[in-house]
Scaffold this active site. Structure first.
Site, mmCIF file in Angstrom:
data_model
loop_
_atom_site.group_PDB
_atom_site.id
_atom_site.type_symbol
_atom_site.label_atom_id
_atom_site.label_comp_id
_atom_site.label_asym_id
_atom_site.label_seq_id
_atom_site.Cartn_x
_atom_site.Cartn_y
_atom_site.Cartn_z
ATOM 1 C CE LYS A 1 -1.870 -1.182 3.960
ATOM 2 N NZ LYS A 1 -1.164 -2.426 4.320
ATOM 3 N NE ARG B 1 7.812 -1.722 6.223
ATOM 4 C CZ ARG B 1 6.494 -1.745 6.323
ATOM 5 N NH1 ARG B 1 5.748 -1.264 5.341
ATOM 6 N NH2 ARG B 1 5.928 -2.279 7.379
#
Ligand code: AP5
Ligand code: ZN
Length: 213
Positions: A13, A127
């Site tokens: 997203k 990440r």
């Protein structure tokens, strides 16, 4: 355009939002980013949200509905917006409907980032983010030019406190139990487009562009 991005942690997203935002001149409202900024600044909101976030649980509906209610009225959001990470419960979705009805608008499209849970641990634990800009990297899938450094600003990258395999389990559980019903809520309205979120980022972008054209 008035869009909602729904998907589990690590589904992409936040990676797709800046691209879509620029292409369609929308504002990007990410409740997770806003809450993390509040936690970092130790505001009253941040103090209330921190404990749930660290555990991978949802913060209360009232807190996030308050944030969105305020943000969505801003002039920069009048042409359209991307909601990233909101609504995450059916109560939040109903409150959003009330807000938009008052403005005489409604949600045009819900993009469902469908992906298998098994892929997400690697995405989450690899990440790295640059909080001031929202730029996101991945050690394997989107490495920065210099490890640990933002390509554009030269500033350091950080890892999110909730990006551990352990906390991911709670976040996924919250997604399946509390957020999947939100997809059904919008399916009944006929506004959901299903994406193949396991594909490479560029292919996901192309799917989004197709569903918005
Ligand atoms: P939030 O910040 O919304 O986190 P999340 O939903 O868990 O989603 P993520 O940000 O982890 O995933 P993403 O889909 O953005 O993935 P990304 O694009 O970065 O929420 C955090 C917390 O805040 C919640 O747990 C809760 O406590 C609270 N909260 C927030 N909103 C709330 C609400 N409405 N109600 C209540 N509580 C709320 O990608 C992940 C990684 O994968 C990156 O490294 C990226 O480079 C890589 N990647 C992306 N796409 C691909 C691809 N296609 N292929 C390969 N790698 C990819
Ligand atoms: Zn995100």
């Amino acid at each position: 355009k008035r869009l909602i991005l729904i998907g589990p942690p690590g589904s992409g997203k936040g990676t797709q939002s800046p691209i879509i935002k620029d292409e369609y001149c929308l504002c990007h409202l990410a409740t997770g980013d806003m809450l993390r900024a509040a936690v970092a600044a130790k505001t009253p909101l941040g103090v209330k949200a921190k404990e749930a976030m660290d555990k991978g649980e949802l913060v209360s509906d009232d807190l996030v509905v308050g944030i969105i209610d305020e943000a969505i009225k801003k002039p920069s959001c009048q042409k359209g917006f991307i909601l990233d990470g909101f609504p995450r419960t059916v109560v939040q979705a109903e409150k959003l409907d009330d807000m938009l009805t008052k403005q005489g608008t409604k949600i045009e499209k819900v993009l469902n980032f469908a992906i298998d849970d098994a892929v997400l641990e690697e995405r989450i634990t690899g990440r790295w983010i640059h909080p001031p800009s929202g730029r996101t990297y991945h050690t394997k899938y989107a490495p920065p030019k210099v490890p640990g450094i933002d390509d554009v600003s030269g500033e350091p990258l950080i890892q999110r406190k909730d990006d551990t395999a352990e906390v991911l389990k709670s976040r996924l559980e919250a997604f399946h139990r509390q957020t999947e019903p939100v997809i059904d809520y919008y399916n009944k309205k006929g506004v959901v487009s299903q994406l193949h979120a396991e594909k490479p980022p560029k292919e996901v972008t192309a799917e989004i562009q197709k569903s918005l054209s």
